[in-house]
Enzyme design. Structure first.
Site, PDB file in Angstrom:
ATOM      1  N   ASP A   5       2.784  -4.668   7.627  1.00  0.00           N
ATOM      2  CA  ASP A   5       1.485  -4.468   8.276  1.00  0.00           C
ATOM      3  C   ASP A   5       0.572  -5.686   8.158  1.00  0.00           C
ATOM      4  OD1 ASP A   5       2.040  -1.760   8.970  1.00  0.00           O
ATOM      5  OD2 ASP A   5       1.580  -1.162   6.918  1.00  0.00           O
ATOM      6  N   ASP A  49      -0.198  -0.217   4.687  1.00  0.00           N
ATOM      7  CA  ASP A  49       0.056  -0.286   3.248  1.00  0.00           C
ATOM      8  C   ASP A  49       1.279  -1.125   2.890  1.00  0.00           C
ATOM      9  OD1 ASP A  49       2.004   1.350   4.241  1.00  0.00           O
ATOM     10  OD2 ASP A  49       1.620   3.037   2.898  1.00  0.00           O
ATOM     11  N   ASP A  87      -1.114   3.918  10.620  1.00  0.00           N
ATOM     12  CA  ASP A  87       0.306   4.125  10.388  1.00  0.00           C
ATOM     13  C   ASP A  87       0.523   5.604  10.065  1.00  0.00           C
ATOM     14  OD1 ASP A  87       2.963   3.604  10.084  1.00  0.00           O
ATOM     15  OD2 ASP A  87       2.785   2.743   8.075  1.00  0.00           O
TER      16      ASP A  87
END
Length: 586
Positions: free
Chosen positions: A340, A336, A97
């Site tokens: 996700d 995080d 990410d």
């Protein structure tokens, strides 16, 4: 389970099944054909069966993985699943990410670009945003950064608020007497009218800013969908994350290790591509808007073509991971946030930042306690150390297993006795397998992991196992011709097997450093001391001049035989790999 543990389970299962019929057949042969007593039969049958068992290999593997977990914990990395250490070492695609991984988790509001100062003055927009972030809960990094910037007190009271979601990518608040307002991604708020703002947004996105649109909405916003005709753009708010100082070095390491990096983010793809470029990710200029990827076929083509994926929804993150897996890749996913979790669970190895959501940390196999992606090279190196060293150690174990299996089968159809006793098998295992494998399993080894675990182990062990078989069968022939006693045969066979075991250890220890030289010297010296001064404790008996000369001949033949068999096995492995590649192309 990981490939290594699954391979070990399969190996032990096969050996366990084979032990039963072979053991029964050997027992029956010794009782009915050779005419031995039950006590003698139990001892003579026990030796080949013990030789076929890779005793200690599973324990050694578990110890090596446990030591790796301790080392990772000292480096502030929590491994919640022991098998993930191996999985990460085999990863060839890493999905990351942008926020929190490439960049620092803290987000800052920079410039505010006013779009219509005659209708929406700077002071009015500031007042609106102060009221907005007083009413809306700041439940993500973007909202917290906005709340920190627009923290002024407001007398406005919200009648209704609509929280931000990964699906809509905007949040809203309705203030009686003042109107309804939206803050979020320009593409999602404007919809078909985004082209009106594209020229204003793209230059900032190209500089790596996250661009939010603040807009007034005529009526009450509906989370199921906005009417673009009712949207009145007020201002663009520019947010930025600083690229982590360690990011370029970390991504350079993965590029050197042939691990492809895919950046998957919910932000504008132009913004993400610029941040990826600043972080030194190869192929950052190849980006795509995930909103254009509808089918699995689109996903499969995209993962082969693009490096950066923007405007990705949580479900699309999962679909991208699956598309990579369908392409034959081993995929690690970092994240995080709650959005996700789906991708973290589906990835071969999920990696979470401790500063992120609890849901992400629970779904992941690895948690970076310092929330620092720079720890990843150490994790990969630790996994490679374990796999490569266990492969080395397992080769030592299987040399004895291969020899014992083939000799047991041959013994069923031959009249000669099994040449070694269980006590001598234990001595052989100690000096050529047990002690060396413990040291080899714990030393540094960061080489790239290639091939299948079990295939690699058998390729390394087969030459040694066949060498044992050839030279011991030669001794058995001399035993029958010259009439040596069984004690002499047992002594000569044990010394010969220890010698071949040390030759295998010599091959496994290459390339040598000072630690491996010490290990090789210590095992050779221990073997000589045990044979010359403590032979009686291991069932070794004195040899006659004739038997000693025969033993010396076979000791001299051991290395040439192993060299020839090693070349034959290597040539066979190359032909096998070539045939397999040809089958794949077909």
């Amino acid at each position: 389970k990981s490939e290594m543990m699954s391979s070990l389970d399969k190996l032990i299962r096969v050996i366990g099944i084979l032990l039963i019929p072979i053991g029964i057949a050997l027992f029956a042969k010794e009782i009915f054909l050779v005419g031995r007593t039950v006590q003698e039969t139990v001892v003579s049958t026990g030796a080949p069966l013990i030789g076929m068992i890779p005793e200690g290999l599973y324990l050694l593997t578990s110890v090596a993985l446990a030591v790796s977990m301790i080392r990772l914990a000292r480096g502030k990395v929590l491994a919640q699943d022991m098998n993930c250490i191996e999985t990460l070492a085999r990863v060839d695609v890493l999905c990351v990410d942008k926020t929190g991984t490439i960049t620092e988790p803290r987000m800052e509001v920079g410039e505010v670009v006013y779009l219509d100062e005659e209708k929406y003055a700077e002071t009015e927009i500031t007042e609106i945003l102060n009221a907005f972030y007083q009413a809306v809960e700041a439940d993500n990094d973007t909202a917290r950064a906005m709340q920190k910037k627009f923290h002024g007190k407001s007398s406005w009271h919200a009648q209704q608020t609509i929280p931000f979601t990964s699906a809509t990518k905007w949040s809203a608040a309705v203030f009686p007497g003042h109107g309804a307002y939206l803050v979020g991604a320009p593409e999602f708020i404007m919809g078909p009218r985004y082209s009106d703002l594209k020229e204003a947004v793209d230059p900032w996105s190209a500089k790596g800013y996250r661009v939010l649109l603040a807009a007034e909405y005529e009526g009450v916003p509906d989370q199921k969908g906005l009417d673009p005709r009712r949207v009145c753009p007020m201002a663009l708010v520019l947010l930025s994350n600083r690229v982590r100082e360690s990011a370029p070095k970390t991504f350079r390491y993965f590029a050197e290790q042939k691990v492809a990096v895919k950046v998957i983010s919910g932000d504008n793809p132009v913004t993400v591509a610029e941040v990826a470029r600043q972080a030194g990710i190869q192929g950052a200029e190849r980006y795509v808007d995930a909103a254009t990827l509808q089918t699995d076929a689109d996903m499969d083509r995209a993962v082969r073509t693009y490096t950066v994926f923007g405007r990705v929804t949580p479900d699309q993150k999962r679909r991208l991971v699956r598309a990579l897996q369908r392409g034959g890749h081993t995929v690690a996913m970092t994240g995080d946030g709650v959005n996700d979790v789906l991708a973290l669970k589906d990835a071969d190895c999920g990696i979470a930042m401790a500063s992120g959501s609890d849901a992400a940390c629970h779904a992941a196999q690895l948690v970076l306690l310092n929330s620092d992606f720079a720890a990843m090279p150490k994790v990969v190196a630790e996994g490679r150390r374990v796999i490569n060293n266990i492969q080395r150690a397992a080769a030592l174990y299987l040399v004895k297993n291969i020899f014992s299996f083939f000799l047991s089968i041959i013994s069923l159809f031959a009249t000669f006795p099994y040449p070694v006793t269980p006590l001598q098998i234990s001595f052989l295992s100690a000096v050529t397998i047990g002690v060396p494998s413990l040291f080899l399993a714990l030393e540094p080894n960061h080489a790239l992991v290639k091939g299948k675990f079990l295939t690699n182990v058998f390729r390394a062990a087969l030459p040694g196992g066949l060498t044992d078989l050839v030279v011991v069968l030669g001794l058995e022939a001399f035993y029958l011709v010259f009439g040596f006693t069984t004690d002499e045969l047992s002594t000569m066979s044990t010394i010969l097997l220890v010698t071949v075991g040390l030759l295998v250890l010599y091959q496994v220890c290459k390339p040598f450093d000072w630690k491996r030289r010490v290990l090789m010297g210590a095992m050779t010296g221990s073997s000589l001391v045990a044979i010359l001064w403590f032979g009686g404790s291991f069932g070794l008996s004195p040899l006659t001049l004739q038997s000693l000369l025969v033993l010396l001949v076979f000791l001299c033949l051991a290395y040439p035989v192993m060299s020839v068999l090693l070349k034959i096995c290597q040539a066979g492995a190359l032909l096998w790999d070539k045939a397999r590649r040809m089958r794949r192309h077909r």
